[in-house]
Design a protein around this motif. Sequence first.
Motif, PDB file in Angstrom:
ATOM      1  N   PRO A 150       0.836  -1.203   0.000  1.00 40.93           N
ATOM      2  CA  PRO A 150       0.000   0.000   0.000  1.00 40.93           C
ATOM      3  C   PRO A 150       0.872   1.254   0.000  1.00 40.93           C
TER       4      PRO A 150
ATOM      5  N   PRO B 175      -0.993   5.794   4.196  1.00 43.56           N
ATOM      6  CA  PRO B 175      -2.010   6.853   4.248  1.00 43.56           C
ATOM      7  C   PRO B 175      -1.441   8.082   4.967  1.00 43.56           C
TER       8      PRO B 175
ATOM      9  N   ILE C 224       8.370  -2.634  -0.912  1.00 43.70           N
ATOM     10  CA  ILE C 224       8.067  -1.927   0.342  1.00 43.70           C
ATOM     11  C   ILE C 224       9.028  -0.756   0.535  1.00 43.70           C
TER      12      ILE C 224
ATOM     13  N   LEU D  21       9.405   2.405   8.145  1.00 45.71           N
ATOM     14  CA  LEU D  21       9.275   0.985   7.757  1.00 45.71           C
ATOM     15  C   LEU D  21       8.482   0.215   8.814  1.00 45.71           C
TER      16      LEU D  21
ATOM     17  N   PHE E  68       4.970   0.737   8.110  1.00 42.57           N
ATOM     18  CA  PHE E  68       4.512  -0.128   7.019  1.00 42.57           C
ATOM     19  C   PHE E  68       4.191  -1.524   7.530  1.00 42.57           C
ATOM     20  N   LYS E  69       5.019  -2.004   8.451  1.00 39.52           N
ATOM     21  CA  LYS E  69       4.737  -3.331   9.026  1.00 39.52           C
ATOM     22  C   LYS E  69       3.405  -3.312   9.764  1.00 39.52           C
ATOM     23  N   GLU E  70       3.222  -2.288  10.595  1.00 35.62           N
ATOM     24  CA  GLU E  70       1.964  -2.203  11.349  1.00 35.62           C
ATOM     25  C   GLU E  70       0.771  -2.060  10.424  1.00 35.62           C
ATOM     26  N   LEU E  71       0.996  -1.377   9.326  1.00 34.75           N
ATOM     27  CA  LEU E  71      -0.085  -1.119   8.372  1.00 34.75           C
ATOM     28  C   LEU E  71      -0.563  -2.385   7.677  1.00 34.75           C
ATOM     29  N   THR E  72       0.338  -3.346   7.494  1.00 40.25           N
ATOM     30  CA  THR E  72       0.016  -4.467   6.606  1.00 40.25           C
ATOM     31  C   THR E  72       0.078  -5.841   7.249  1.00 40.25           C
ATOM     32  N   GLN E  73       0.775  -5.968   8.374  1.00 42.23           N
ATOM     33  CA  GLN E  73       1.007  -7.308   8.894  1.00 42.23           C
ATOM     34  C   GLN E  73      -0.114  -7.731   9.837  1.00 42.23           C
ATOM     35  N   PHE E  74      -0.545  -8.987   9.674  1.00 40.70           N
ATOM     36  CA  PHE E  74      -1.587  -9.525  10.537  1.00 40.70           C
ATOM     37  C   PHE E  74      -1.235 -10.971  10.853  1.00 40.70           C
TER      38      PHE E  74
ATOM     39  N   ILE F 237      -3.330   2.642  11.980  1.00 42.33           N
ATOM     40  CA  ILE F 237      -3.964   2.391  10.681  1.00 42.33           C
ATOM     41  C   ILE F 237      -3.576   0.992  10.221  1.00 42.33           C
ATOM     42  N   PHE F 238      -4.567   0.266   9.726  1.00 37.91           N
ATOM     43  CA  PHE F 238      -4.315  -1.031   9.116  1.00 37.91           C
ATOM     44  C   PHE F 238      -4.955  -1.045   7.736  1.00 37.91           C
TER      45      PHE F 238
ATOM     46  N   GLN G 182       2.432 -10.140   3.095  1.00 35.80           N
ATOM     47  CA  GLN G 182       3.428 -10.306   4.150  1.00 35.80           C
ATOM     48  C   GLN G 182       4.842 -10.238   3.589  1.00 35.80           C
TER      49      GLN G 182
END
Lengths: 308, 308
Positions: A223, A226, A264, A294, A297-303, B219-220, B302
């Motif tokens: 992504p 934002p 990324i 960075l 970015f991890k927090e934004l996308t990692q689950f 934000i996610f 990921q």
Amino acid sequence: MGKLLAVGTLAFDAIESPFGKTDKILGGAATYIGLAAANFKVETGLVSIVGDDFPQEYIDILTQKGINLDGVEVVKGGKTFFWSGKYHLDMNTRDTLATELNTLADFSPVVPEGFKDADIVMLGNLHPSTQLSVINQMEKRPKLIILDTMNFWMDNSLEELKEVIKHIDVITLNDEEARQLTGKYSLVRAAQEIEKMGPKYVVIKKGEHGALLFHDQNIFFAPALPLEEVFDPTGAGDTFAGGFAGYLAATENISFENLKNAVIQGSNLASFCVEKFGTERMVTLTREEVDQRLLQFKELTQFNIELQ
Amino acid sequence: MGKLLAVGTLAFDAIESPFGKTDKILGGAATYIGLAAANFKVETGLVSIVGDDFPQEYIDILTQKGINLDGVEVVKGGKTFFWSGKYHLDMNTRDTLATELNTLADFSPVVPEGFKDADIVMLGNLHPSTQLSVINQMEKRPKLIILDTMNFWMDNSLEELKEVIKHIDVITLNDEEARQLTGKYSLVRAAQEIEKMGPKYVVIKKGEHGALLFHDQNIFFAPALPLEEVFDPTGAGDTFAGGFAGYLAATENISFENLKNAVIQGSNLASFCVEKFGTERMVTLTREEVDQRLLQFKELTQFNIELQ
């Protein structure tokens, strides 16, 4: 530490956005690529052309970042490429107000001896024949050749573009350009078609909607971060490309897994680029800021879903 | 196993897309929410209204998925809500061809006794006063109240919408609606404004560009799965909401970390919904297919960068 060769424009830009306007400032694809790559441990050389109106101050900005300019031709009495554009509120569309090719009209790139063995070649947006000329000057096949292009060349030099595309490994272009090049609306199908033309990897840039990396049956998505405010999108695509190429050169690893990381890294750097006018934010950027974001970015996308 | 109460429409839809057109088929927000939630171990009850033209076959589709319909009023001699729309090639815009409210015009929802203690309440897109009436019938405050809405209510019932928004925990709406509701172009700022109106969590749906979850400074982002073909987007937003709510009810965990997972589960289910017309794909969907595609979502998003 790998070696990165990048070809592209060094330019004067004049930018209008809902947040203000600039006089002529430092711009150009090679500028943004170089500044982005400078965030990694990489030896970067630029191939470009300017007039002698290109100020020493701009040269210094690049050389102080460790960027080699042996490949930059300075034309005596010549004028540097100039571009002017205006952004609207949505920042996804822009009007070009002026394009003055100047010295760029007769650009015949010369790869300096010290970069003919570069590991990674980044072909910034230029006439496809100019891009091909750079490939042909390399003394050995680079590990990875990345090409950025745009709709202008599809409209005006499609056959030359298709020829250079045969010789590259990675193409970066935006979603509308991917559709135009292939006639496929679905980006998945467009990427499949482009891979048939030559590149093993296709990166489709979607601006504020992120970027997709395609390779065979694999897809990776990054992504855009934002942001509260996108101030000036100029150079975001080139910054993405420079971060992508610079990271790959620095890590000397061109596996698909590492290309994901490179996407990324490119997205991360582009998120800074748009925060201020022109190159302003990229010039002051620190390693700590890059690393900090960075983590965002991890927090934004990692689950972490456990399958039930 | 948690208990989920969902209110919304049961409807006839007639859909045109570049891929074909349908006669009247099963549709409606509650339908899609229920079918999506049915992929999790959750007790789901729907509150809705239909005419006696609503076929037993459609009732059976829902009850065979284990969905409780005690809260569905059948109006003798009444006609079921009907919507007809046409999609264009980009699938992001649609024209509404017909809207016949029929029995929905006098819908006064009644929450069945067995669901007045539901853990999670999903308020599907309806008049805000109807949504508020459902909240007021709960015998205890649900752990989480989720509301979906659209621009129509901002245009026509803004004060009522703002009132119900005060009482909820999560709002889901699309990017243009978030901008309309707040007057902020930046989605980050729009989400901040919406949180001030009441909800602790804001989910902004961007269709093919994915979905954003906002909570305080966090934000996610979940992408939409890139597909070769989007066949019919009808119900994708409701399927997202139903998957989101159903997963949270099943896991009985409303931490931010689990809301992230719920956004992924909702996006995952929505990616199936658009593959065929109407509810067709959701009706045949199996647990194995859902799990398999979750792995694709992991591969899609990921990465593993080690900071240098």
